[in-house]
Write a protein that holds these residues in place. Sequence first.
Motif, PDB file in Angstrom:
ATOM      1  N   LEU A   1       7.872  -8.963 -24.531  1.00 40.78           N
ATOM      2  CA  LEU A   1       7.584 -10.308 -24.223  1.00 40.78           C
ATOM      3  C   LEU A   1       6.944 -11.233 -24.799  1.00 40.78           C
ATOM      4  N   VAL A   2       5.826 -11.168 -25.903  1.00 39.23           N
ATOM      5  CA  VAL A   2       5.081 -11.547 -26.562  1.00 39.23           C
ATOM      6  C   VAL A   2       6.059 -12.090 -27.856  1.00 39.23           C
ATOM      7  N   THR A   3       6.700 -11.347 -28.097  1.00 38.07           N
ATOM      8  CA  THR A   3       7.730 -11.200 -29.690  1.00 38.07           C
ATOM      9  C   THR A   3       8.856 -12.406 -29.254  1.00 38.07           C
ATOM     10  N   ALA A   4       9.645 -11.996 -28.077  1.00 37.98           N
ATOM     11  CA  ALA A   4      10.376 -13.048 -27.423  1.00 37.98           C
ATOM     12  C   ALA A   4       9.799 -14.774 -27.547  1.00 37.98           C
ATOM     13  N   TRP A   5       8.652 -14.527 -27.001  1.00 37.02           N
ATOM     14  CA  TRP A   5       7.926 -16.336 -26.757  1.00 37.02           C
ATOM     15  C   TRP A   5       8.097 -17.048 -28.293  1.00 37.02           C
ATOM     16  N   LEU A   6       7.715 -15.479 -28.957  1.00 37.15           N
ATOM     17  CA  LEU A   6       6.351 -16.467 -30.323  1.00 37.15           C
ATOM     18  C   LEU A   6       8.060 -16.855 -30.671  1.00 37.15           C
ATOM     19  N   ILE A   7       9.219 -16.259 -30.783  1.00 34.96           N
ATOM     20  CA  ILE A   7      10.753 -16.796 -31.322  1.00 34.96           C
ATOM     21  C   ILE A   7      11.103 -17.882 -30.939  1.00 34.96           C
ATOM     22  N   ALA A   8      10.992 -17.663 -29.859  1.00 33.32           N
ATOM     23  CA  ALA A   8      11.492 -18.994 -28.839  1.00 33.32           C
ATOM     24  C   ALA A   8      10.497 -20.271 -29.226  1.00 33.32           C
ATOM     25  N   ALA A   9       9.723 -20.303 -28.839  1.00 28.87           N
ATOM     26  CA  ALA A   9       8.008 -21.122 -29.119  1.00 28.87           C
ATOM     27  C   ALA A   9       8.602 -21.680 -31.257  1.00 28.87           C
ATOM     28  N   ALA A  10       8.390 -21.043 -32.012  1.00 28.34           N
ATOM     29  CA  ALA A  10       8.578 -21.398 -33.406  1.00 28.34           C
ATOM     30  C   ALA A  10       9.664 -21.933 -33.476  1.00 28.34           C
ATOM     31  N   ILE A  11      10.963 -21.854 -32.487  1.00 28.21           N
ATOM     32  CA  ILE A  11      11.949 -22.514 -33.276  1.00 28.21           C
ATOM     33  C   ILE A  11      12.020 -23.858 -31.819  1.00 28.21           C
ATOM     34  N   ARG A  12      11.473 -23.695 -31.686  1.00 32.99           N
ATOM     35  CA  ARG A  12      10.962 -25.113 -30.853  1.00 32.99           C
ATOM     36  C   ARG A  12      10.256 -26.108 -31.035  1.00 32.99           C
ATOM     37  N   ILE A  13       9.251 -25.556 -32.002  1.00 34.97           N
ATOM     38  CA  ILE A  13       8.584 -26.562 -32.546  1.00 34.97           C
ATOM     39  C   ILE A  13       9.463 -27.261 -33.741  1.00 34.97           C
ATOM     40  N   ALA A  14      10.196 -26.203 -34.449  1.00 37.22           N
ATOM     41  CA  ALA A  14      10.377 -26.197 -36.077  1.00 37.22           C
ATOM     42  C   ALA A  14      11.651 -27.609 -36.011  1.00 37.22           C
ATOM     43  N   GLN A  15      13.096 -27.039 -34.786  1.00 35.04           N
ATOM     44  CA  GLN A  15      13.650 -28.143 -34.999  1.00 35.04           C
ATOM     45  C   GLN A  15      13.790 -29.037 -33.097  1.00 35.04           C
ATOM     46  N   GLY A  16      12.758 -28.623 -32.251  1.00 32.23           N
ATOM     47  CA  GLY A  16      12.669 -29.641 -31.073  1.00 32.23           C
ATOM     48  C   GLY A  16      13.171 -29.972 -30.207  1.00 32.23           C
ATOM     49  N   SER A  17      14.703 -29.017 -29.622  1.00 32.91           N
ATOM     50  CA  SER A  17      15.408 -28.632 -28.804  1.00 32.91           C
ATOM     51  C   SER A  17      14.907 -27.733 -27.863  1.00 32.91           C
ATOM     52  N   ALA A  18      14.566 -27.763 -26.309  1.00 32.39           N
ATOM     53  CA  ALA A  18      14.130 -26.561 -25.866  1.00 32.39           C
ATOM     54  C   ALA A  18      15.762 -25.943 -25.688  1.00 32.39           C
ATOM     55  N   THR A  19      16.473 -26.544 -25.480  1.00 29.47           N
ATOM     56  CA  THR A  19      17.837 -25.474 -24.914  1.00 29.47           C
ATOM     57  C   THR A  19      17.810 -24.938 -25.815  1.00 29.47           C
ATOM     58  N   VAL A  20      17.987 -25.427 -27.221  1.00 27.44           N
ATOM     59  CA  VAL A  20      18.599 -24.854 -28.221  1.00 27.44           C
ATOM     60  C   VAL A  20      17.746 -23.023 -29.042  1.00 27.44           C
ATOM     61  N   ALA A  21      16.314 -23.373 -28.639  1.00 26.89           N
ATOM     62  CA  ALA A  21      14.719 -22.199 -28.718  1.00 26.89           C
ATOM     63  C   ALA A  21      15.669 -21.018 -27.723  1.00 26.89           C
ATOM     64  N   MET A  22      16.237 -21.543 -26.581  1.00 25.30           N
ATOM     65  CA  MET A  22      15.997 -20.819 -25.476  1.00 25.30           C
ATOM     66  C   MET A  22      17.294 -19.796 -25.889  1.00 25.30           C
ATOM     67  N   LEU A  23      18.254 -20.701 -26.137  1.00 26.58           N
ATOM     68  CA  LEU A  23      19.804 -20.121 -26.270  1.00 26.58           C
ATOM     69  C   LEU A  23      19.919 -18.820 -27.584  1.00 26.58           C
ATOM     70  N   THR A  24      18.912 -19.756 -28.496  1.00 26.45           N
ATOM     71  CA  THR A  24      18.558 -19.025 -29.986  1.00 26.45           C
ATOM     72  C   THR A  24      17.957 -17.142 -29.593  1.00 26.45           C
ATOM     73  N   THR A  25      17.088 -17.472 -28.833  1.00 21.96           N
ATOM     74  CA  THR A  25      16.570 -16.413 -29.147  1.00 21.96           C
ATOM     75  C   THR A  25      16.764 -15.936 -27.569  1.00 21.96           C
ATOM     76  N   ALA A  26      18.029 -16.532 -26.741  1.00 20.53           N
ATOM     77  CA  ALA A  26      18.496 -15.394 -25.891  1.00 20.53           C
ATOM     78  C   ALA A  26      18.914 -14.341 -26.580  1.00 20.53           C
ATOM     79  N   GLY A  27      19.661 -14.495 -27.122  1.00 18.32           N
ATOM     80  CA  GLY A  27      20.994 -13.971 -28.231  1.00 18.32           C
ATOM     81  C   GLY A  27      20.325 -13.252 -28.988  1.00 18.32           C
ATOM     82  N   ILE A  28      18.827 -13.302 -29.600  1.00 13.10           N
ATOM     83  CA  ILE A  28      18.551 -12.065 -30.288  1.00 13.10           C
ATOM     84  C   ILE A  28      18.314 -11.387 -29.566  1.00 13.10           C
ATOM     85  N   MET A  29      17.532 -11.365 -27.961  1.00 16.35           N
ATOM     86  CA  MET A  29      16.617 -10.709 -27.704  1.00 16.35           C
ATOM     87  C   MET A  29      17.303  -9.489 -26.763  1.00 16.35           C
ATOM     88  N   ALA A  30      18.635 -10.221 -25.912  1.00 16.11           N
ATOM     89  CA  ALA A  30      19.378 -10.190 -25.067  1.00 16.11           C
ATOM     90  C   ALA A  30      19.820  -8.587 -25.447  1.00 16.11           C
TER      91      ALA A  30
END
Length: 457
Positions: A353-382
């Motif tokens: 769970l912490v790894t998933a949070w870290l991935i989403a957080a890093a993507i969000r900080i880097a490119q801005g969009s919360a939705t993109v961060a969430m969907l990208t991380t979901a695709g990785i972790m699913a």
Amino acid sequence: MPYPHSPLVAFLVGIAVVIFLLAYLDLPAVFGLLVASFAVGLVTPRVAPSAIPEQIVTAFGEEMAGIGIPILMAAVIGKSMMESGAAQRIVRGFTDVLGRDNADIALWGSSSFLAIPVFFDNVFYLLAPLARSMRARIGKNYPLYIVVVGAGAATTHVFVPPTPGPLAVASQIPGVGLGLTIAVGLTVAVPTAAVAGVGYGRWINRRMEIPLREAMGTDVDELNEVAERSSDHLPGFLESALPIFVAVLLVMSGTVTSNLLGLESGPVAATTTLLGAPSLALTAAALVAAYTFYRYDDLPRETWAEEIVDALRDGGHIAAITCLGGAFGGMLATAGIGDYLAGGLREIGIGFLVTAWLIAAAIRIAQGSATVAMLTTAGIMAPLAGSLSVNPVYLVMVIGAGGNIFSWYPDSGFWLVKEICGLTQAETLKTWTVLTTLVSVMGLLIVLVLSTVLPLA
């Protein structure tokens, strides 16, 4: 030292340019964000130099296609509700029922409720005038009102379906039911918003004062004049709240039909899809608000029309800055920063769970969009969700929490909050950016406790 063609170089160059131009040279945001977007394009091999202008224009256009008309209509709603006294009437209704000391609770509850069927940005369009009117009425506490409105909208935006972000993530994770996601989402969102919103809002409110400034076509003198009006010279409560009701009901009709009733085709779905489009819903709300403005400000029709045009001009400026912020984030995404960070964090040897949070957080900080961060991380972790020892609904929650963290320069939402509320960059960082980070961290901690006490496996 990262490899010269690494996406990390593009990220660092883009951030350095935007901070230098906006924070150090204090250039207008339009110039800073546009130059930073070009800088990212020039240092990433993923975009040919000749294609950089087209990439920026495309990203800008995609942002404008989604939020251009809603922002213009929001500007009309904001100006009309402020100057007609409609926003002031709603504020007085809140304070009459809950008392002046609990005005922040009223705004928090309103934003939380409205954000369930409505996109975050649309909620902010509708409630920013109330926060500004509350500040004019009370005479203080503007940081608090901004934070609680943002907290209610932000937590629902990432935790509670049928808001599109968590709904889309839940649909990608195997074994996640919609009903359980809503229940767990509310369980996470309420205490998160209470601590990060009301708690932090009251804390920062004691430590900084934010004055009212001209925003969305309404200056401070006009706000103060309306705040001093007798209630006899203000619209009734129902008429005052009608623009909000119209917008929410129209948008909710599309959300309920498609996401809760599962109707994707047929005359009912076609009708509610049309009515629920934010551009149409907010246009209808703007017409209602503008009519109340016309009735209660006693202006000649020509003067009233000029006031509406002024609001649209202000809305165009806000839309330009917001969309350029989105274009800057889009260029960072094109540079590959999201995939780069996700790949680097995926193999970290810590809890799932912490790894998933870290991935989403890093993507969000880097490119801005919360939705993109969430969907990208979901695709990785699913594909890995089957290894969880707790219900996968908790994976949806930590992805939402991570995707909400640290809204700043690459996030169009940062510029939206700044411009609509009339804030400086520093004020936006101290209120909105800190709030989104607290929501993210609190959400993670609450999910970790819940999943331990109530694994639901």
